[in-house]
Design a protein around this motif. Structure first.
Motif, mmCIF file in Angstrom:
data_model
loop_
_atom_site.group_PDB
_atom_site.id
_atom_site.type_symbol
_atom_site.label_atom_id
_atom_site.label_comp_id
_atom_site.label_asym_id
_atom_site.label_seq_id
_atom_site.Cartn_x
_atom_site.Cartn_y
_atom_site.Cartn_z
ATOM 1 N N UNK A 34 -77.723 -88.487 6.419
ATOM 2 C CA UNK A 34 -77.990 -87.057 6.337
ATOM 3 C C UNK A 34 -78.982 -86.799 5.199
ATOM 4 N N UNK A 35 -80.189 -86.324 5.558
ATOM 5 C CA UNK A 35 -81.264 -86.130 4.584
ATOM 6 C C UNK A 35 -81.591 -84.653 4.446
ATOM 7 N N UNK A 36 -81.714 -84.188 3.211
ATOM 8 C CA UNK A 36 -82.201 -82.837 2.939
ATOM 9 C C UNK A 36 -83.526 -82.974 2.191
ATOM 10 N N UNK A 37 -84.589 -82.408 2.755
ATOM 11 C CA UNK A 37 -85.910 -82.407 2.126
ATOM 12 C C UNK A 37 -86.241 -80.976 1.735
ATOM 13 N N UNK A 51 -80.049 -69.660 -1.858
ATOM 14 C CA UNK A 51 -79.392 -68.571 -1.146
ATOM 15 C C UNK A 51 -78.047 -69.067 -0.627
ATOM 16 N N UNK A 52 -77.281 -68.158 -0.073
ATOM 17 C CA UNK A 52 -75.958 -68.511 0.434
ATOM 18 C C UNK A 52 -76.066 -69.659 1.443
ATOM 19 N N UNK A 53 -75.271 -70.670 1.260
ATOM 20 C CA UNK A 53 -75.255 -71.828 2.160
ATOM 21 C C UNK A 53 -76.053 -73.010 1.653
ATOM 22 N N UNK A 54 -77.007 -72.769 0.736
ATOM 23 C CA UNK A 54 -77.832 -73.867 0.234
ATOM 24 C C UNK A 54 -77.012 -74.871 -0.574
ATOM 25 N N UNK A 55 -76.057 -74.357 -1.348
ATOM 26 C CA UNK A 55 -75.232 -75.250 -2.151
ATOM 27 C C UNK A 55 -74.489 -76.252 -1.298
ATOM 28 N N UNK A 96 -74.796 -80.316 -1.204
ATOM 29 C CA UNK A 96 -73.596 -81.123 -1.416
ATOM 30 C C UNK A 96 -73.345 -82.092 -0.272
ATOM 31 N N UNK A 97 -73.721 -81.704 0.939
ATOM 32 C CA UNK A 97 -73.465 -82.536 2.130
ATOM 33 C C UNK A 97 -74.477 -83.657 2.310
ATOM 34 N N UNK A 98 -75.657 -83.529 1.699
ATOM 35 C CA UNK A 98 -76.737 -84.499 1.932
ATOM 36 C C UNK A 98 -76.418 -85.858 1.323
ATOM 37 N N UNK A 99 -76.714 -86.916 2.077
ATOM 38 C CA UNK A 99 -76.612 -88.274 1.535
ATOM 39 C C UNK A 99 -77.745 -88.543 0.548
ATOM 40 N N UNK A 100 -78.933 -88.031 0.881
ATOM 41 C CA UNK A 100 -80.098 -88.166 0.001
ATOM 42 C C UNK A 100 -80.834 -86.824 -0.002
ATOM 43 N N UNK A 101 -81.288 -86.412 -1.162
ATOM 44 C CA UNK A 101 -82.115 -85.208 -1.290
ATOM 45 C C UNK A 101 -83.490 -85.650 -1.772
ATOM 46 N N UNK A 143 -80.350 -77.567 -10.085
ATOM 47 C CA UNK A 143 -79.476 -78.348 -9.220
ATOM 48 C C UNK A 143 -80.128 -79.659 -8.797
ATOM 49 N N UNK A 144 -81.428 -79.623 -8.516
ATOM 50 C CA UNK A 144 -82.129 -80.841 -8.118
ATOM 51 C C UNK A 144 -82.140 -81.869 -9.247
ATOM 52 N N UNK A 145 -82.411 -81.410 -10.455
ATOM 53 C CA UNK A 145 -82.481 -82.333 -11.580
ATOM 54 C C UNK A 145 -81.128 -82.964 -11.902
ATOM 55 N N UNK A 146 -80.062 -82.245 -11.611
ATOM 56 C CA UNK A 146 -78.729 -82.766 -11.938
ATOM 57 C C UNK A 146 -78.095 -83.542 -10.784
#
Length: 321
Positions: free
Chosen positions: A40-43, A78-82, A86-91, A107-110
């Motif tokens: 699961x990838x989030x770009x 926005x709502x739902x982004x968190x 959290x669900x992504x295997x890799x961002x 959030x990206x840096x952490x």
């Protein structure tokens, strides 16, 4: 009566189309959220998502965080982004200050599974990273030969997460790099066909500096940065003042350029003000009818975006001859 009926049918078709589009988007998100066998990838952007899809193929399930019509520079969660993060295997994200909205940037840096592709490239190719007034220019994808460097960290992250897919990912990465090399050469040759004294560019914001250095300047052109200007800075959220307008008009007058290029997801107000002010001074300026694609793919693939930009720029600069 027939006319009214036709108008009603057209209106109904638009409603159905919008509804279907929203449903498809919702279905994609719902499918992505479900657990499954794929990575699961989030770009954060389409430019990144396109590379992930090219390398990952059927073994990954990708999702883009920042929609095509939105500005990645100022995007806030926005709502739902968190939950997506959290669900992504890799961002995968660009970094270099592109995603500088406070909530998203923090959030990206952490994130323990985040990969900043731009930072990886800066470490391996520091001499190719551009700055403007000591501020990092994040638009590295505008030079295909530089954005190619993002393929390796994507490949490494996918293999680390899914070792069994290593041969599959490696083969696809090799093939896509070849396609990137072909596109890079195509863009170079197309822009080289424009006479050197006409290779000057004005766009809505500072997204085309890497493009200018790679494709509008010659290798020995030490003053390559003088071939490009824009009314808005590296992030298209500044305020245009009369001095900015005058500087652009001077640039256009000196280089005998009459066409300005809007960008697909950036307001046209600034370039329209320049066209209006310049025409009052008798410069005969015009706004290109076709937008360029800087921060957004707008439904195109990454390589299509780069080819289309080159074609539009070369065509309209040639019309100034």
């Amino acid at each position: 009566m027939i006319f009214i009926k036709n108008i009603f049918l057209m209106f109904l078709a638009v409603i159905l189309f919008v509804g279907c589009s929203q449903k498809k988007s919702g279905d994609r998100l719902s499918d992505w959220m479900k657990t499954g066998g794929k990575v699961k990838i989030l770009s954060t952007t389409g430019q990144i998502g396109d590379l992930v899809a090219a390398v990952g193929g059927e073994r990954v399930h990708g999702l883009i965080l920042i929609g095509a019509e939105l500005d990645p520079h100022s995007y806030e969660l926005v709502k739902g982004d968190g939950e997506k993060l959290a669900r992504a295997d890799i961002i995968f994200y660009n970094g270099l200050g592109l995603e500088h909205g406070a909530s998203l940037s923090a959030l990206l840096r952490s994130s323990s599974n985040g990969v900043a592709l731009g930072e990886k490239i800066r470490l391996s190719r520091p001499e190719r990273i551009l700055y403007r007034e000591k501020v990092l220019d994040p638009h590295i994808w505008m030079d295909v030969s530089l954005w190619k460097e993002a393929v390796q960290p994507i490949l490494e992250a996918l293999i680390a997460k899914d070792p069994e897919g290593a041969p599959y990912y490696t083969e696809r990465a090799f093939q896509f790099v070849e396609e990137m090399d072909k596109t890079d050469l195509y863009v170079k040759n197309l822009l080289a066909s424009v006479p050197k004294d006409k290779r000057y560019l004005v766009t809505s914001h500072d997204a085309f500096r890497y493009f200018t250095k790679a494709y509008l300047a010659d290798l020995d052109d030490l003053d390559w940065a003088q071939r490009f200007t824009a009314p808005e800075g590296l992030a298209p959220d500044g305020q245009l003042n009369p001095m900015d307008i005058q500087n652009i008009i001077n640039f256009l007058r000196v280089h005998h350029i009459t066409v300005l290029f809007p960008e697909s997801n950036v307001s046209r107000d600034s370039v329209m003000k320049i066209v209006s002010a310049g025409n009052e001074l008798g410069l005969h300026l015009r706004l290109c009818r076709k937008p360029l694609y800087g921060d957004s793919l707008c439904g195109l693939s990454y390589l299509e975006m780069m080819r289309k930009n080159a074609e539009v720029i070369s065509q309209h600069l040639a019309e100034d001859l």
